[in-house]
Design a protein around this motif. Structure first.
Motif, PDB file in Angstrom:
ATOM      1  N   MET A 290      27.796   3.542  40.210  1.00 11.06           N
ATOM      2  CA  MET A 290      26.334   3.575  40.209  1.00 11.06           C
ATOM      3  C   MET A 290      25.764   2.544  39.238  1.00 11.06           C
ATOM      4  SD  MET A 290      25.628   7.691  40.356  1.00 11.06           S
ATOM      5  CE  MET A 290      23.826   7.522  40.382  1.00 11.06           C
ATOM      6  N   MET A 291      26.417   2.389  38.086  1.00 12.88           N
ATOM      7  CA  MET A 291      25.961   1.401  37.112  1.00 12.88           C
ATOM      8  C   MET A 291      26.107  -0.012  37.666  1.00 12.88           C
ATOM      9  SD  MET A 291      27.296   0.773  33.221  1.00 12.88           S
ATOM     10  CE  MET A 291      26.773  -0.682  32.308  1.00 12.88           C
TER      11      MET A 291
ATOM     12  N   THR B 107      19.694  -9.259  24.881  1.00 14.13           N
ATOM     13  CA  THR B 107      20.545  -8.076  24.990  1.00 14.13           C
ATOM     14  C   THR B 107      19.934  -6.887  24.267  1.00 14.13           C
ATOM     15  OG1 THR B 107      22.515  -9.472  25.104  1.00 14.13           O
ATOM     16  CG2 THR B 107      22.859  -7.146  24.637  1.00 14.13           C
ATOM     17  N   ILE B 108      19.451  -7.096  23.037  1.00 12.19           N
ATOM     18  CA  ILE B 108      18.871  -5.978  22.293  1.00 12.19           C
ATOM     19  C   ILE B 108      17.599  -5.492  22.977  1.00 12.19           C
ATOM     20  CG2 ILE B 108      17.469  -7.364  20.704  1.00 12.19           C
ATOM     21  CD1 ILE B 108      19.496  -4.137  19.901  1.00 12.19           C
TER      22      ILE B 108
ATOM     23  N   LEU C 267      17.280   0.612  27.820  1.00  8.64           N
ATOM     24  CA  LEU C 267      18.221   1.682  28.155  1.00  8.64           C
ATOM     25  C   LEU C 267      17.986   2.921  27.288  1.00  8.64           C
ATOM     26  CD1 LEU C 267      21.550  -0.335  28.581  1.00  8.64           C
ATOM     27  CD2 LEU C 267      20.238   0.774  30.388  1.00  8.64           C
ATOM     28  N   GLU C 268      17.721   2.697  26.012  1.00  8.47           N
ATOM     29  CA  GLU C 268      17.471   3.831  25.122  1.00  8.47           C
ATOM     30  C   GLU C 268      16.184   4.561  25.519  1.00  8.47           C
ATOM     31  OE1 GLU C 268      19.599   4.974  23.325  1.00  8.47           O
ATOM     32  OE2 GLU C 268      20.697   3.539  22.110  1.00  8.47           O
ATOM     33  N   GLN C 269      15.185   3.818  25.933  1.00  8.88           N
ATOM     34  CA  GLN C 269      13.941   4.445  26.384  1.00  8.88           C
ATOM     35  C   GLN C 269      14.166   5.295  27.632  1.00  8.88           C
ATOM     36  OE1 GLN C 269      11.553   0.856  26.676  1.00  8.88           O
ATOM     37  NE2 GLN C 269      10.483   1.307  24.763  1.00  8.88           N
TER      38      GLN C 269
ATOM     39  N   GLY D 102      22.241   9.621  26.624  1.00  8.46           N
ATOM     40  CA  GLY D 102      22.079  11.057  26.790  1.00  8.46           C
ATOM     41  C   GLY D 102      22.279  11.505  28.225  1.00  8.46           C
ATOM     42  N   THR D 103      21.825  10.666  29.161  1.00  8.44           N
ATOM     43  CA  THR D 103      21.992  10.992  30.579  1.00  8.44           C
ATOM     44  C   THR D 103      23.464  10.983  30.964  1.00  8.44           C
ATOM     45  OG1 THR D 103      19.819  10.063  31.120  1.00  8.44           O
ATOM     46  CG2 THR D 103      21.384  10.313  32.935  1.00  8.44           C
ATOM     47  N   ILE D 104      24.210  10.001  30.474  1.00  5.40           N
ATOM     48  CA  ILE D 104      25.650   9.947  30.756  1.00  5.40           C
ATOM     49  C   ILE D 104      26.355  11.162  30.169  1.00  5.40           C
ATOM     50  CG2 ILE D 104      27.797   8.683  30.343  1.00  5.40           C
ATOM     51  CD1 ILE D 104      25.990   7.347  32.376  1.00  5.40           C
TER      52      ILE D 104
END
Length: 283
Positions: free
Chosen positions: A190-191, A245-246, A252-254, A259-261
């Motif tokens: 999926m990723m 990248t950051i 991704l953090e937003q 947490g989802t993984i």
């Protein structure tokens, strides 16, 4: 005869069973003539014959179980949990020999103790493999049951170690391993799909975007395995101050990526436990 000098029988050959079968052939642990298969679908048996050269095939439940037990040293239960009770009811009367046979169960959520009630003296080893065994980059957990000796555990562990990474563990850890390496390939796919979709949105051809995404994931995994460094440290090395990248990491953090993984891993374990409890209540 293959390197192990044994014969192996599969009761059921779904996607996971095929992955194991192909891996065992590729590593030459078994030759096609060492492999016996029982599957209720004739089309499946024809597929195995045409693609892997398997000759010992049967869909006849009235004779196939005895045929496999009589001819094989190792019997792999590669079936759905819902049909396990019917199968073990049939195979319990076969000519089992505790000195000869080893049973490998790759059935999700089912403890060795359930099978041992029907085969009380036979060594049973529970394994949770994954589909990347099709390309010999599998990951497995191996847990011996109460009748399995160190030699049985070593045999099965060695088989699956030849197909990738294998951990010999207590059975209480198998559901957790299932949640990571058993279910995990789907999350990785999926990723990769999402990364490729992002590339297509930015104008890249689909094939190029998908290859770049898959190669990147494979390269990142190899960096972790080869260097032994913490993933967070490797991530930091890619994140230049104020760089692209950051900025992506923040996105991704937003979206609660990590947490989802973690929630997905936990959900997989919970479902395996539910399957086991359901089958135990139906016995």
């Amino acid at each position: 005869m293959g390197k192990l000098g044994k014969k192996i029988g599969f009761i059921g050959t779904g996607q996971m069973g095929e992955a194991i079968l192909k891996g065992l052939l590729t590593t030459e642990l078994f030759e096609p003539d060492d492999i016996y298969v029982m599957d209720i679908l004739d089309s499946r048996l024809q597929y195995l014959k045409e693609n892997f050269g398997i000759a010992h095939l049967s869909s006849d439940r009235s004779t196939a179980y005895n045929y496999i037990v009589d001819n094989c040293d190792i019997v792999v239960l590669s079936i759905k949990p819902q049909v396990l009770k019917d199968v073990v009811e049939c195979i319990k009367s076969c000519n089992w020999d505790k000195e000869k046979h080893t049973v490998i169960s790759i059935i999700g959520g089912i403890n060795t103790s359930f099978i041992e009630k029907y085969l009380p003296e036979i060594p049973v080893v529970r394994v949770m493999p994954n589909t990347p065994m099709l390309v010999n980059i599998g990951a497995s957990g191996v847990a011996p049951g109460k009748n399995a000796s160190k030699e049985h555990a070593k045999l099965v562990h060695g088989m699956f170690e030849a197909l990738g990474v294998s951990y010999l563990v207590e059975e209480k850890y198998i559901d957790s391993i299932t949640a990571i390496s058993g279910c995990g390939p789907a999350y990785v796919y999926m990723m990769i799909e999402a990364m490729a979709d992002g590339g297509v949105e930015l104008g890249l051809p689909r094939e190029m975007a998908q290859t770049l995404a898959a190669q990147t994931v494979m390269g990142g995994a190899k960096m972790i395995l080869d260097t032994g460094e913490h993933p967070g440290k490797l991530k930091d090395k890619v994140c230049s101050p104020g760089g692209s990248t950051i900025a992506g990491v923040r996105a991704l953090e937003q979206g609660a990526f990590r947490g989802t993984i973690m929630n997905a891993i936990e959900a997989g374990k919970v479902r395996m436990e539910e399957v086991g409890k359901k089958e135990e209540s139906n016995k």
